[in-house]
Design a protein around this motif. Structure first.
Motif, PDB file in Angstrom:
ATOM      1  N   THR A 238      32.292  43.360  88.394  1.00  0.00           N
ATOM      2  CA  THR A 238      31.994  43.428  89.817  1.00  0.00           C
ATOM      3  C   THR A 238      30.952  42.374  90.200  1.00  0.00           C
ATOM      4  O   THR A 238      29.937  42.212  89.529  1.00  0.00           O
ATOM      5  N   GLY A 239      31.226  41.657  91.265  1.00  0.00           N
ATOM      6  CA  GLY A 239      30.276  40.677  91.783  1.00  0.00           C
ATOM      7  C   GLY A 239      30.455  39.278  91.255  1.00  0.00           C
ATOM      8  O   GLY A 239      29.698  38.373  91.639  1.00  0.00           O
ATOM      9  N   PHE A 240      31.439  39.068  90.380  1.00  0.00           N
ATOM     10  CA  PHE A 240      31.670  37.745  89.808  1.00  0.00           C
ATOM     11  C   PHE A 240      33.020  37.197  90.243  1.00  0.00           C
ATOM     12  O   PHE A 240      33.987  37.944  90.416  1.00  0.00           O
ATOM     13  N   ARG A 241      33.064  35.867  90.407  1.00  0.00           N
ATOM     14  CA  ARG A 241      34.340  35.199  90.648  1.00  0.00           C
ATOM     15  C   ARG A 241      35.029  34.939  89.307  1.00  0.00           C
ATOM     16  O   ARG A 241      34.371  34.858  88.271  1.00  0.00           O
ATOM     17  N   ALA A 242      36.332  34.778  89.355  1.00  0.00           N
ATOM     18  CA  ALA A 242      37.102  34.615  88.118  1.00  0.00           C
ATOM     19  C   ALA A 242      36.606  33.432  87.295  1.00  0.00           C
ATOM     20  O   ALA A 242      36.538  33.515  86.055  1.00  0.00           O
ATOM     21  N   GLU A 243      36.219  32.339  87.954  1.00  0.00           N
ATOM     22  CA  GLU A 243      35.805  31.145  87.216  1.00  0.00           C
ATOM     23  C   GLU A 243      34.445  31.315  86.533  1.00  0.00           C
ATOM     24  O   GLU A 243      34.050  30.493  85.697  1.00  0.00           O
ATOM     25  N   GLN A 244      33.715  32.372  86.867  1.00  0.00           N
ATOM     26  CA  GLN A 244      32.427  32.629  86.227  1.00  0.00           C
ATOM     27  C   GLN A 244      32.570  33.454  84.951  1.00  0.00           C
ATOM     28  O   GLN A 244      31.598  33.614  84.211  1.00  0.00           O
ATOM     29  N   VAL A 245      33.751  33.969  84.692  1.00  0.00           N
ATOM     30  CA  VAL A 245      33.979  34.833  83.529  1.00  0.00           C
ATOM     31  C   VAL A 245      34.519  33.977  82.390  1.00  0.00           C
ATOM     32  O   VAL A 245      35.659  33.508  82.436  1.00  0.00           O
ATOM     33  N   THR A 246      33.686  33.762  81.384  1.00  0.00           N
ATOM     34  CA  THR A 246      34.011  32.808  80.317  1.00  0.00           C
ATOM     35  C   THR A 246      33.846  33.462  78.946  1.00  0.00           C
ATOM     36  O   THR A 246      32.854  33.227  78.252  1.00  0.00           O
ATOM     37  N   PRO A 247      34.800  34.274  78.505  1.00  0.00           N
ATOM     38  CA  PRO A 247      34.661  34.984  77.228  1.00  0.00           C
ATOM     39  C   PRO A 247      34.623  34.035  76.035  1.00  0.00           C
ATOM     40  O   PRO A 247      35.347  33.045  75.992  1.00  0.00           O
ATOM     41  N   VAL A 248      33.756  34.390  75.088  1.00  0.00           N
ATOM     42  CA  VAL A 248      33.630  33.578  73.873  1.00  0.00           C
ATOM     43  C   VAL A 248      33.779  34.479  72.642  1.00  0.00           C
ATOM     44  O   VAL A 248      34.871  34.653  72.137  1.00  0.00           O
ATOM     45  N   ASP A 249      32.690  35.073  72.182  1.00  0.00           N
ATOM     46  CA  ASP A 249      32.777  35.840  70.941  1.00  0.00           C
ATOM     47  C   ASP A 249      33.328  37.241  71.204  1.00  0.00           C
ATOM     48  O   ASP A 249      33.243  37.771  72.325  1.00  0.00           O
ATOM     49  N   LEU A 250      33.887  37.844  70.150  1.00  0.00           N
ATOM     50  CA  LEU A 250      34.403  39.203  70.256  1.00  0.00           C
ATOM     51  C   LEU A 250      34.320  39.891  68.910  1.00  0.00           C
ATOM     52  O   LEU A 250      34.380  39.251  67.858  1.00  0.00           O
TER      53      LEU A 250
END
Length: 339
Positions: A238-250
């Motif tokens: 919530t509150g983020f644009r799609a381009e701000q979501v940058t998954p790396v480690d898991l």
């Protein structure tokens, strides 16, 4: 895609043998037995600080160790008596004694090592060489280059299957996951995934490989038997644009029920129900959540926050952050000495 030519391989191998520093002495323990003296300390590689930050079990910074240039990926030896640090700007893998935290050896001539995985035999490291667009197989005991495989540009994540036969390597720039068959000594598949694949996690049964796609904001899921994409998990706190979501480690929990995904510039960790492939929560952490590590009892998740220069520790039962601990500049990866 193909292995490097034999002449090139021999030249590189000779170079490694000539310049390799002392290699860590064997502990005398059987692989996988553990040291029997786990400290509970967390070891954090600080990419821009050229340091290792050491965190105590009571979540305090207790020591800072000057190390090599641009330390990135870290990995324990099979018996946890030693650990390895990829020194990207020194073309070196440094070897440390886990108990004393003393430098015990170096493997030199490894071009821009970023991340790596340890083969189940405990003797071979498979390393992504970011600047050379290769994956190299190195004998830890001798420092010898055993094999080298061409990849797409900017390889990063490396994952070896539990049987030791297959190696997966993520190429960030090519949007590919390369599949290397170590027995056949060949790249046997190039799997097209979403934009900028970074890291991997295998489900405990070894059937699914989860791949973070940084610029797509999702995790792709590969069936290990068929080497086909079979699903994905998208993220949007919530509150983020799609381009701000940058998954790396898991990380995937030992029981295979939960996955934890660091969402980079979205400053959250996503919690995923693995069987349902559904996000169940988002946990606020520091700035640019990057590297992850679970404790052996699965009760805590450590998160390296690359732009706030700290490590957030999450209670996995309550799914809430316990604290954030200041460390060195740009923390990248984490090991926990608790096995």
């Amino acid at each position: 895609m193909r292995p490097s030519s034999i002449p090139s391989l021999l030249i590189r191998a000779a170079f490694l043998a000539a310049v390799a520093g002392p290699v860590c002495a064997q502990s005398g323990r059987e692989p996988g037995m553990g040291t029997g003296r786990a400290t509970g300390m967390a070891i954090v590689s600080d990419e821009r600080g050229d340091t290792l930050s050491i965190l105590s079990p009571d979540l305090k910074l207790v020591r800072t160790i000057e190390t090599c240039a641009r330390p990135r990926g870290v990995h324990f030896s099979a018996d946890h008596a030693s650990f390895y640090v990829g020194c990207a700007d020194d073309d070196t893998i440094a070897i440390y004694d886990t108990a004393s935290l003393e430098l015990t050896g170096r493997i030199r001539g490894v071009p821009a090592p970023e991340t790596f995985d340890l083969h189940p035999d405990g003797r071979r490291l498979i390393v992504s060489n970011e600047e050379d667009a290769t994956a190299s197989v190195i004998d830890i005991e001798t420092g010898e280059l055993l094999a080298e495989y061409l990849t797409g540009e900017e390889p990063e994540g490396v994952q070896v299957t539990p049987d030791g036969r297959l190696v997966f390597v993520a190429s960030e720039a090519a949007n590919l996951v390369h599949v290397i068959d170590l027995e056949a000594e060949a790249v046997i598949a190039d799997i097209l995934v979403d934009t900028r694949p970074r890291r991997f996690a295998l489900t405990p049964d070894g059937k699914e490989l989860w791949v973070s796609a940084e610029l797509a904001g999702i995790v792709d899921i590969i069936d290990v038997e068929t080497l086909k994409l079979v699903g994905d998990v998208p993220f949007l706190p919530t509150g983020f644009r799609a381009e701000q979501v940058t998954p790396v480690d898991l990380e995937i929990s030992a029981d295979g029920q939960r996955a934890y995904v660091a969402l980079g510039r979205a400053n959250h960790v996503a919690v995923v129900d693995v069987p349902k492939r559904k996000v169940i929560d988002y946990i606020l952490v520091g700035s640019r959540a990057w590297g992850l590590a679970l404790t052996a009892d699965q009760s805590r998740l450590y998160v390296a926050n690359g732009l706030s220069d700290d490590v957030t520790v999450i209670d996995t039962r309550s799914l809430r952050a316990l604290t954030s601990i200041p460390v060195g500049r740009v923390p990248y990866d984490i090991l926990i000495d608790d096995r």
